[in-house]
Write an enzyme that holds these catalytic residues in place. Sequence first.
Site, PDB file in Angstrom:
ATOM      1  CB  SER A 182      -0.954  -0.046   1.193  1.00 34.89           C
ATOM      2  OG  SER A 182      -1.985   0.921   1.061  1.00 34.89           O
TER       3      SER A 182
ATOM      4  CD  GLU B 275      -5.464  -3.977  -3.748  1.00 32.70           C
ATOM      5  OE1 GLU B 275      -5.619  -3.476  -2.615  1.00 32.70           O
ATOM      6  OE2 GLU B 275      -4.416  -4.539  -4.096  1.00 32.70           O
TER       7      GLU B 275
ATOM      8  CG  HIS C 163      -5.727  -2.485   0.642  1.00 36.33           C
ATOM      9  ND1 HIS C 163      -4.974  -2.230  -0.485  1.00 36.33           N
ATOM     10  CD2 HIS C 163      -5.154  -1.758   1.641  1.00 36.33           C
ATOM     11  CE1 HIS C 163      -4.003  -1.394  -0.179  1.00 36.33           C
ATOM     12  NE2 HIS C 163      -4.084  -1.094   1.099  1.00 36.33           N
TER      13      HIS C 163
END
Length: 502
Positions: free
Chosen positions: A204, A314, A398
């Site tokens: 990330s 995500e 995610h």
Amino acid sequence: MDQLHQGAAHPVAHTPSGALRGRREGPANVFRGVPYAAAPIGELRWRAPRPFPTWEGVREAAAFGPSAPQAGPADVADIVAIGGAPEPTGEDCLTLNLWAPLETTGPAPIMVWLHGGSNRMGAGSLPFYDGAAFARDGVMLVSVNYRLGQLGFFAHPALTAEAPADEPLGNQALLDQIAALEWVRDHAASFGGDPANVTLFGESAGGLDILALMTAKRARGLFHKAVVQSGGGWLPATPLKTAQARGVAAAAALGLSAPDAVALRAVAPERLTAVESAFGPVIDDRLLDRDPISAFARGDFADVPLMIGVNSGEDSLLNYGGGLERFGKLVKPNAALARLYPQASGDEEQLIRHGFRDFAFAAPARWIASRPRKSKAWLYAFDYVEEARRDTMPRAAHAAEIFHVFETLNRRPDGAPPATEADRAVSDAMHARWVAFARTGAPGADWPVYAPADDAWMVFNATPGGEVKRAWWKAALDHHARKGKLLILLMRIRDRLRRMFG
């Protein structure tokens, strides 16, 4: 290993900075809370990191150091459940943690981990970043704390005015990461690591920062391979003028109308972290001389072996901070989008979610992997949901891959049920790929090197070891790539105009 004296329980490493006493834990000699730079407090707040003073005697390295001051989205009551760090936090946070293998046949390959958390929360000390599995497999794992939020990406005219002419501006977190890599270069051999074989990997915001570091001349040579997990590639960096305007707005929110540097540094860190903003790399013409998007488009980046990938879910990021509403304003869930995502069955929210995943993560990851280079790139998609979560989670959220990469499935922060045998099989296979990449610069002979004409992805699903799929999500990604071309062009024009007119 001659500088690392291994006792039964308390190994001592003799480093260029001084001796460190760690702990032997399972397959690793573990050193926690190791300072890699001086505390960025007082006059050093918002300055480039300074060397940590050397010391006499043996310094204890048994406990993690404080996490950086941080705050999460306003609508999240407990940021620990989404990857934030618990107390204690503090500005004296520039420490790293190291898991060194007990036995190797030579210097161990090194993996340096940059945690995620939107550059506003997180820490290298979180339990699911435990490096024991890497040490067990002969890899030295280093996790890093770095400045976050308003302390990690902050610019203001008053700070610019006082800064030396060559000191970078607004990129304190990136400078911390570079300082940690320099520490690894200079100290890792004292723990049995190979400073000539460093893999930088992150997820990330950590992945986004790696992409920026790949374009920063100051970071060249400090890492030799890179892994970008859910780091995207098309999120524009912030021009210095914009970053300074945000700094002025943040000061005003704190009641400071025209502060000097002294007044800014007097603000308590918890007040700073409470001020909302966006945090990421700044184009300051000192550390970053252009947007990383432009640099990748020009071929001006560290040409090192690269693994880059995306998770199938995500869009779980949209569940916080009003993300679904904000991104929904940018996406028109029309008939054309519905044709790209028949699996959404015309559900407008699902169309937005799939569009977010592909424009913000999957299409840019594929674009980064396709950049012409002498080295090689590999592209992956993580599409596995643990067995106990399949009733409530349609796709791999995610950050879900982290627990497989680190083999820490039972140390998740969200209270997930225990891992099953099938879950652990996926974890074992993914972890082995990352270890192979760290050792050799390739994740396995059965994983094709990425080439646009072949468009081969390694898809981590229930298939043992992963499954090679070609043209994965191709129609949708080609659609978003056409939009991405405009963004890339705009970033290159913006850089050109900034260079011409300041």
